[in-house]
Write an enzyme that holds these catalytic residues in place. Structure first.
Site, PDB file in Angstrom:
ATOM      1  N   GLN A  78      -1.605   4.018  -2.359  1.00 33.53           N
ATOM      2  CA  GLN A  78      -1.060   4.758  -2.214  1.00 33.53           C
ATOM      3  C   GLN A  78      -0.967   4.981  -0.990  1.00 33.53           C
ATOM      4  O   GLN A  78      -0.248   5.105   0.419  1.00 33.53           O
ATOM      5  CB  GLN A  78      -1.844   6.798  -1.990  1.00 33.53           C
ATOM      6  CG  GLN A  78      -0.972   7.371  -0.899  1.00 33.53           C
ATOM      7  CD  GLN A  78      -1.126   8.782  -1.811  1.00 33.53           C
ATOM      8  OE1 GLN A  78      -1.248   9.776  -0.588  1.00 33.53           O
ATOM      9  NE2 GLN A  78      -2.488   9.172  -2.921  1.00 33.53           N
TER      10      GLN A  78
ATOM     11  N   GLU B 149      -9.228   8.448  -1.943  1.00 36.24           N
ATOM     12  CA  GLU B 149      -9.340   9.365  -0.793  1.00 36.24           C
ATOM     13  C   GLU B 149     -10.054  10.366  -0.755  1.00 36.24           C
ATOM     14  O   GLU B 149     -10.096  10.856  -0.169  1.00 36.24           O
ATOM     15  CB  GLU B 149      -7.537   9.818  -1.389  1.00 36.24           C
ATOM     16  CG  GLU B 149      -7.487  12.019  -1.308  1.00 36.24           C
ATOM     17  CD  GLU B 149      -6.124  11.747   0.196  1.00 36.24           C
ATOM     18  OE1 GLU B 149      -5.811  10.841   0.349  1.00 36.24           O
ATOM     19  OE2 GLU B 149      -7.100  12.304   0.604  1.00 36.24           O
TER      20      GLU B 149
ATOM     21  N   ASP C  14      -5.455   9.012   2.750  1.00 37.63           N
ATOM     22  CA  ASP C  14      -4.658   8.008   2.102  1.00 37.63           C
ATOM     23  C   ASP C  14      -3.595   7.995   2.778  1.00 37.63           C
ATOM     24  O   ASP C  14      -3.287   7.034   3.888  1.00 37.63           O
ATOM     25  CB  ASP C  14      -4.028   8.396   0.983  1.00 37.63           C
ATOM     26  CG  ASP C  14      -5.522   7.560  -0.807  1.00 37.63           C
ATOM     27  OD1 ASP C  14      -6.050   6.268   0.264  1.00 37.63           O
ATOM     28  OD2 ASP C  14      -5.488   7.639  -1.815  1.00 37.63           O
TER      29      ASP C  14
ATOM     30  N   GLY D 228      -8.575  28.797  14.627  1.00 37.45           N
ATOM     31  CA  GLY D 228      -8.029  28.696  15.611  1.00 37.45           C
ATOM     32  C   GLY D 228      -8.672  29.473  16.429  1.00 37.45           C
ATOM     33  O   GLY D 228      -9.731  30.657  16.161  1.00 37.45           O
ATOM     34  N   GLY D 229      -7.567  29.866  17.950  1.00 34.48           N
ATOM     35  CA  GLY D 229      -8.787  31.392  18.655  1.00 34.48           C
ATOM     36  C   GLY D 229      -7.696  32.464  17.512  1.00 34.48           C
ATOM     37  O   GLY D 229      -8.865  33.725  18.837  1.00 34.48           O
TER      38      GLY D 229
HETATM   39  N1  CAO Z   1      -1.516 -12.069  -6.087  1.00 33.24           N
HETATM   40  C1  CAO Z   1      -2.756 -12.943  -6.889  1.00 33.24           C
HETATM   41  N2  CAO Z   1      -4.071 -11.671  -6.640  1.00 33.24           N
HETATM   42  C2  CAO Z   1      -4.251 -10.497  -6.422  1.00 33.24           C
HETATM   43  C3  CAO Z   1      -2.256  -9.831  -5.725  1.00 33.24           C
HETATM   44  C4  CAO Z   1      -1.398 -10.969  -6.159  1.00 33.24           C
HETATM   45  N3  CAO Z   1      -0.338 -10.742  -5.421  1.00 33.24           N
HETATM   46  N4  CAO Z   1      -2.679  -9.119  -5.546  1.00 33.24           N
HETATM   47  C5  CAO Z   1      -4.064  -8.455  -4.920  1.00 33.24           C
HETATM   48  N5  CAO Z   1      -4.431  -9.383  -5.782  1.00 33.24           N
HETATM   49  C6  CAO Z   1      -6.079  -9.813  -5.969  1.00 33.24           C
HETATM   50  C7  CAO Z   1      -6.413  -9.272  -5.029  1.00 33.24           C
HETATM   51  O1  CAO Z   1      -6.951 -10.308  -3.926  1.00 33.24           O
HETATM   52  C8  CAO Z   1      -7.702  -8.543  -5.169  1.00 33.24           C
HETATM   53  O2  CAO Z   1      -8.559 -10.272  -6.119  1.00 33.24           O
HETATM   54  P1  CAO Z   1     -10.578 -10.327  -5.856  1.00 33.24           P
HETATM   55  O3  CAO Z   1     -11.204  -9.328  -5.756  1.00 33.24           O
HETATM   56  O4  CAO Z   1     -10.637 -11.330  -6.175  1.00 33.24           O
HETATM   57  O5  CAO Z   1     -10.521 -10.163  -4.221  1.00 33.24           O
HETATM   58  C9  CAO Z   1      -7.654  -8.278  -6.756  1.00 33.24           C
HETATM   59  O6  CAO Z   1      -6.482  -8.466  -6.991  1.00 33.24           O
HETATM   60  C10 CAO Z   1      -7.609  -6.861  -6.552  1.00 33.24           C
HETATM   61  O7  CAO Z   1      -7.755  -5.478  -5.355  1.00 33.24           O
HETATM   62  P2  CAO Z   1      -8.501  -5.163  -4.796  1.00 33.24           P
HETATM   63  O8  CAO Z   1      -9.966  -5.411  -5.565  1.00 33.24           O
HETATM   64  O9  CAO Z   1      -7.491  -4.811  -3.690  1.00 33.24           O
HETATM   65  O10 CAO Z   1      -8.485  -4.046  -5.823  1.00 33.24           O
HETATM   66  P3  CAO Z   1      -9.620  -2.489  -6.863  1.00 33.24           P
HETATM   67  O11 CAO Z   1      -8.523  -1.829  -7.366  1.00 33.24           O
HETATM   68  O12 CAO Z   1     -10.736  -3.229  -7.591  1.00 33.24           O
HETATM   69  O13 CAO Z   1     -10.062  -1.463  -5.808  1.00 33.24           O
HETATM   70  C11 CAO Z   1      -8.693  -0.176  -3.869  1.00 33.24           C
HETATM   71  C12 CAO Z   1      -9.022  -0.829  -4.868  1.00 33.24           C
HETATM   72  C13 CAO Z   1      -7.731   0.762  -2.845  1.00 33.24           C
HETATM   73  C14 CAO Z   1     -10.917   0.820  -4.231  1.00 33.24           C
HETATM   74  C15 CAO Z   1      -9.367  -1.569  -2.645  1.00 33.24           C
HETATM   75  O14 CAO Z   1      -7.994  -1.910  -2.981  1.00 33.24           O
HETATM   76  C16 CAO Z   1      -9.488  -0.606  -0.956  1.00 33.24           C
HETATM   77  O15 CAO Z   1     -10.719   0.050  -0.987  1.00 33.24           O
HETATM   78  N6  CAO Z   1      -8.430  -1.342   0.036  1.00 33.24           N
HETATM   79  C17 CAO Z   1      -8.826  -0.358   1.136  1.00 33.24           C
HETATM   80  C18 CAO Z   1      -8.954   1.206   1.102  1.00 33.24           C
HETATM   81  C19 CAO Z   1      -7.860   2.026   0.982  1.00 33.24           C
HETATM   82  O16 CAO Z   1      -6.793   0.787   1.414  1.00 33.24           O
HETATM   83  N7  CAO Z   1      -7.750   3.104  -0.757  1.00 33.24           N
HETATM   84  C20 CAO Z   1      -6.726   3.150  -1.319  1.00 33.24           C
HETATM   85  C21 CAO Z   1      -7.045   3.872  -2.036  1.00 33.24           C
HETATM   86  S1  CAO Z   1      -5.511   4.612  -2.333  1.00 33.24           S
HETATM   87  O17 CAO Z   1      -4.533   4.945  -1.146  1.00 33.24           O
END
Ligand code: CAO
Length: 414
Positions: A19, A141, A170, A248-249
């Site tokens: 998001q 979030e 988010d 607020g106030g």
């Molecule tokens: N091709 C190949 N690999 C890909 C890819 C693509 N097109 N797109 C994603 N990947 C891979 C990533 O490189 C990652 O690999 P590694 O773990 O080997 O580095 C893997 O997919 C997963 O990515 P991720 O760790 O970001 O995903 P997750 O589901 O484990 O975590 C989240 C999700 C949101 C917790 C994490 O991305 C995060 O903390 N993001 C930053 C904060 C944020 O934006 N949070 C908001 C979430 S809601 O908007």
């Protein structure tokens, strides 16, 4: 002649998911940027398949956060995928990502390398935290709402900390990132140089909670009960949850309306000049001059009684009838709107803040359009792309031949 959009000509390499990041790139797309969303082949953004309401059709979660974008599939960990990625870096003005900390570096796409390939590129990221003890943590979030001060200040004092339905962690962080990217684009127009733009979700939530940090400092000079924002008479050494108090106030509260349903309430604010018209309308003219009620100072210790008086009247009317009467008297107030009512609201439809969009697989769906209205760059909302809908077209635009595209497809890189 078609009107040009504010960000016409700006190309965004969109490596976002879920998001926060998609909110940011959707706004850039509404302003006219060409947003190329890069998604993992076969699966795409995880939200395509989360909370699906129709089997095998992209979810509303995805479609409501990815309008006006193009989608390409690319495995950025394969050799060919990496070659294509570097071509895209060279082709684009802005790269936006919100992967877990270090994910892009692990793929081999470090800032050092990126700026060598394209020194003008603006590289923007959302992470959960800035530098510090939690820098490597993944964040969603509600974690951001808890860590940024929102949960400790939301809800009622005698109840548990509460997260809000507004996605301030988010979507709120995505909005902050938009501001950073636009500022960096303006700076680049003077210097020719790109830069890193980073926004941590904890920081963005705290920014949105800044009035609570204001109150934390006021608290050190005496209890907040002297002011109308906090109903509580008891204070510790931290800002308490303030229920429905105004923040607020001016005192405000949520009052019951007819017929007494879950959302039959209206928020009413009593500014000093509003007291007399309010008392007139509820038939209590004697309280306009009664020294026990006439001034804000004497009313302050018994605000609950003031609101109870007004509620006796609001309970006899619908929330929209109350709004009609009070708004004409210049009294700030607002009915509690359900999502059903907002979805059906004609005025919001007319301003295209609520928009119905056609989708080839799900039929029409409702989404929130661009709330930021530019007179010379009005936003049209077009549907979210299907997974990889634009892969061939975008890859041809960055110079790949048909044979190269087929080659990348056959080894699973796209
Ligand atoms: N091709 C190949 N690999 C890909 C890819 C693509 N097109 N797109 C994603 N990947 C891979 C990533 O490189 C990652 O690999 P590694 O773990 O080997 O580095 C893997 O997919 C997963 O990515 P991720 O760790 O970001 O995903 P997750 O589901 O484990 O975590 C989240 C999700 C949101 C917790 C994490 O991305 C995060 O903390 N993001 C930053 C904060 C944020 O934006 N949070 C908001 C979430 S809601 O908007």
């Amino acid at each position: 002649m078609e009107m040009r959009k504010a960000l016409d000509g700006v190309r965004v390499l969109d490596m976002t998911h879920v998001q926060s990041g998609p909110t940011c790139t959707q706004i850039l797309a509404w302003f006219g940027a060409d947003v190329i969303k890069v998604e993992f082949p076969g699966r795409g953004d995880i939200t395509r398949s989360q909370l699906r309401d129709i089997p095998d059709v992209d979810s509303l979660y995805f479609t409501m956060l990815n309008s006006n974008k193009r989608s390409i599939t690319l495995n950025t960990k394969s050799e060919k995928g990496q070659e294509i990625f570097w071509k895209l870096v060279d082709h684009c003005d802005v790269l936006v990502e919100n992967f877990a900390p270090g994910a892009l570096d692990r793929m081999g796409f470090t800032w050092e390398k990126i700026k060598q390939v394209n020194p003008g590129l603006i590289y923007a990221s959302v992470k959960g935290f800035g530098p510090g003890p939690f820098v490597d943590c993944k964040v969603y979030e509600n974690v951001a709402q808890c860590m940024g001060g929102s949960a400790s200040t939301t809800g009622f004092e005698d109840d548990v900390p509460t997260v809000t339905g507004a996605q301030i962690g988010d979507s709120g962080t995505g909005l902050h990132l938009v501001a950073g990217i636009l500022a960096a684009l303006i700076q680049r127009s003077h210097t020719g140089e790109g830069q890193r733009v980073e926004c941590a979700m904890q920081d963005a939530v705290l920014n949105l909670c800044r009035i609570k940090l204001r109150d934390q400092q006021r608290l050190t000079r005496g209890p907040l009960r002297e002011y109308p924002q906090y109903p509580s008479g008891e204070f510790g050494d931290f800002v308490p949850r303030s229920g429905n108090a105004s923040g607020g106030g001016q005192p405000g509260w949520v009052l019951k309306c007819a017929p007494g349903g879950q959302n039959d309430f209206i928020y009413v604010i009593i500014q000093p000049p509003g007291w007399a018209p309010l008392m007139e309308v509820i038939g209590r003219e004697e309280l306009i001059t009664d020294p026990e009620w006439a001034t804000p100072e004497v009313r302050l210790p018994k605000l609950d009684q003031c609101f109870a008086l007004i509620e006796e009247w609001t309970q006899t009317k619908s929330k929209f009838e109350v709004m009609n009467v009070l708004s004409k008297l210049g009294i700030p107030c607002g009915p509690i709107m359900s999502m059903k009512e907002l979805g059906e609201d004609q005025a919001l439809r007319e301003t295209r803040t609520v928009v119905e969009v056609e989708h080839p697989e799900r039929g029409s769906y409702l989404t929130v359009g661009n709330p930021i209205k530019l007179s010379k760059s009005p936003s049209d909302v077009s549907r979210a792309p299907l997974l990889g809908e634009h892969t061939d077209k975008v890859l041809a635009e960055i110079g790949l031949t048909e044979a190269e595209i087929e080659d990348a497809r056959s080894d699973g890189s796209i």
